[in-house]
Design a protein around this motif. Structure first.
Motif, PDB file in Angstrom:
ATOM      1  N   ILE A 104      62.357  47.080  44.796  1.00 15.56           N
ATOM      2  CA  ILE A 104      61.414  48.193  44.920  1.00 15.56           C
ATOM      3  C   ILE A 104      60.140  47.914  44.128  1.00 15.56           C
ATOM      4  O   ILE A 104      59.667  48.733  43.339  1.00 15.56           O
ATOM      5  N   VAL A 120      64.305  47.825  55.717  1.00 11.33           N
ATOM      6  CA  VAL A 120      64.123  49.105  55.049  1.00 11.33           C
ATOM      7  C   VAL A 120      62.764  49.106  54.348  1.00 11.33           C
ATOM      8  O   VAL A 120      62.391  48.119  53.725  1.00 11.33           O
ATOM      9  N   VAL A 131      60.702  51.384  51.560  1.00 11.85           N
ATOM     10  CA  VAL A 131      60.832  52.494  50.610  1.00 11.85           C
ATOM     11  C   VAL A 131      59.526  53.287  50.625  1.00 11.85           C
ATOM     12  O   VAL A 131      58.452  52.746  50.366  1.00 11.85           O
ATOM     13  N   TRP A 168      65.796  53.747  46.815  1.00 13.54           N
ATOM     14  CA  TRP A 168      66.297  53.365  48.137  1.00 13.54           C
ATOM     15  C   TRP A 168      66.599  54.571  49.019  1.00 13.54           C
ATOM     16  O   TRP A 168      66.502  54.494  50.247  1.00 13.54           O
ATOM     17  N   SER A 189      64.013  55.911  51.784  1.00 16.09           N
ATOM     18  CA  SER A 189      63.597  54.826  52.682  1.00 16.09           C
ATOM     19  C   SER A 189      63.612  55.252  54.136  1.00 16.09           C
ATOM     20  O   SER A 189      64.219  56.257  54.497  1.00 16.09           O
ATOM     21  N   LEU A 245      69.179  53.768  55.879  1.00 19.05           N
ATOM     22  CA  LEU A 245      68.957  52.362  55.568  1.00 19.05           C
ATOM     23  C   LEU A 245      69.775  51.487  56.517  1.00 19.05           C
ATOM     24  O   LEU A 245      70.671  51.970  57.211  1.00 19.05           O
TER      25      LEU A 245
END
Lengths: 360, 139
Positions: A74, A126, A128, A133, A136, A166
């Motif tokens: 991230i 994915v 963010v 997470w 996302s 995700l």
């Protein structure tokens, strides 16, 4: 007005009707060959960390690998990298970044999943948007050849700002051109689901497979209608790898059962062996991710891929062997890629003869 | 700004109708639309976020979803043409389909109209309750 409403409703209903699909599964025939087991590292990316590799076999039998890497999870500098294994020479191409945000500013990207068929390669991943997470959304990019990639498009999987879903496990092809994409929800509550995605990238159905705290479903088709899905136990306390079955190609799933494999919040991958048993890769420890094993189900015979007795955290070193991804190629070989100490991607290849001997 | 737009996703036809066609609706029709949006959103987002034990969103993929919406709109049409027209617009947008989604719920409600409708409904219910209790004569 009434006639217009009836007409619009019938038009919509007609479009929404889809025949029940079947999995487009290739037969896994037993081959008479010597046991094979090899291990290598994928080429280095000049990043602080790498994670969550995926594989796909291209029509010419080259292997395409993708993973994400950057300063840390991230982080805005994270990219999705791809590298290609030339089927003829057996050499990997240098990794190159192909995606670090779907055309607009997002916090970060991760969890690439490759899917290849006769129409080209699809990369699901994915992005963010907010927070971690759980904030996302899933995007998709396409390539005709694994080299040139389209701009990314959103995959709509949730009505709530399209957040919380995700992807991390391979899609399975249906016989009507749609695909079964395993997804999972992490926003406030966790659950695994199977999204049916059409050729245009539109989700035409989402089936919940189980409930909290199971995520990251990994679907192993066993026939055109039957499959088994394995789930990651995503809780602070240790649990077991669980599974559910379908007899209608993912339309409905059975109650979850235990495999007996103890782990805690770590990813699981699996594939079908020619004798109809299943080989799975998982972190066989109730704590951290310093051990990684191949295991055969239902016999539970295992082979240790990694077993590091040193501390999991040692300064900047993270002794973690995780996020296995398992692909069966047309030549009957099994390819496992996994995160090695968060700095490298390891690639293990074996065949059914080796699995038959090592997991007996 | 772009992150904000991604976050919002696509607006529902109900939201667009409330913004663009606010003069089309009478006060009572607007109230009916907001009550409908609030009720739908509570069930839909409650299920999506795991507060309810069932998945409502999947129903939006069903061939029955447009039939149910059209039935509701036909029932409302004799009393309110604007409400029936809003439902028709949502059905047409869903038929095309206008957005990336092929789930009817994404054309009927979105989180923005849902939050606004839930807040408005709660405020209206609270105000009604206060007025009601104030009008009870002391014994």
């Amino acid at each position: 007005m009434q006639l217009l409403l009836v007409g619009a409703a019938l038009l919509g209903a007609r479009r929404a009707v889809r025949p029940a699909p079947s999995f487009a599964v290739a037969p896994t025939a037993a081959r008479n060959e010597a046991p094979l087991f090899t291990s290598e590292f994928l080429p280095v990316t000049k990043t602080n960390f790498v994670h969550a590799a995926t594989l796909a076999e291209l029509p010419n039998h080259d292997l395409l690998a993708a993973w994400y890497g950057g300063f840390d999870e991230i982080d805005p500098d994270v990219n999705i990298f791809v590298a290609r294994l030339d089927h003829g020479t057996g050499r990997w191409s240098p990794p190159r970044p192909i995606e670090n945000g779907p055309g607009v500013h997002v916090k970060s990207v991760g969890n690439p999943v490759l899917f290849a068929d006769r129409n080209g390669v699809r990369l699901f991943y994915v992005a963010v948007i907010l927070g971690g997470w759980s904030g996302s959304t899933i995007f998709e990019a396409r390539s005709p050849d694994g080299e040139h990639w389209s701009p990314s498009r959103r995959i709509v999987t949730s009505p709530f700002f399209n957040l919380g879903m995700l992807v991390r496990s391979p899609a399975v092809a249906y016989d009507d051109g749609t695909i079964a994409l395993p997804i999972y929800h992490e926003l406030r509550n966790k659950w695994p689901a199977l999204a049916r995605v059409d050729e245009g990238g539109r989700v035409v159905d989402v089936v919940r497979m189980a409930g909290n705290p199971l995520i990251q479903p990994w679907v192993v088709p066993q026939s055109a209608r039957e499959a088994v899905a394995f789930f990651r136990w995503s809780a602070r306390t240790p649990g077991v790898v669980t599974f559910a079955r379908t007899g209608d190609a993912g339309g409905h799933w059975s109650e979850v059962e235990s495999t007996g494999l103890v782990h805690r919040d770590s990813a699981v991958a699996a594939a079908l062996l020619p004798d109809r048993s299943i080989v799975a890769v998982y972190n066989d420890t109730p704590g951290d991710r310093r051990k990684l094993a191949l295991v055969r189900l239902p016999s539970l015979k295992s082979f240790q891929l990694e077993n590091d007795p040193r501390p999991a955290f040692d300064g900047p070193i993270r002794r973690e062997y995780s996020y296995p991804y398992l692909l069966t190629t047309a030549d009957g070989r099994y390819h496992v890629v996994y995160t090695w100490q968060r700095t490298r991607i390891r690639h293990v290849t074996f065949n059914a003869a080796w699995a038959g001997a090592a997991l007996r | 700004m772009m992150r904000f737009l991604i976050l919002l996703g696509t607006p529902s036809i109900t939201l667009l109708a409330l913004i663009a066609g606010h003069r089309l609706f009478s006060r009572r029709e607007r109230a009916a639309l907001l009550w409908f949006a609030a009720a739908t959103s509570l069930v839909l987002y409650g299920g999506t976020l795991g507060y309810l034990p069932f998945d409502v969103y999947r129903l939006g993929f069903s061939p029955w979803a447009p039939v149910i919406l059209a039935t509701l709109a036909i029932a409302a049409a004799p009393r309110s043409l604007p409400l029936a027209l809003t439902a028709l617009a949502a059905l047409v947008a869903y038929d095309i389909p206008l957005f990336r989604s092929v789930n009817l719920f994404d054309y009927v409600v979105d989180p923005i109209v849902g939050i606004v409708a839930i807040v408005w409904t709660a405020y209206t219910a609270f105000r009604t309750a206060i007025n009601f209790s104030a009008n009870i004569p002391a014994s």
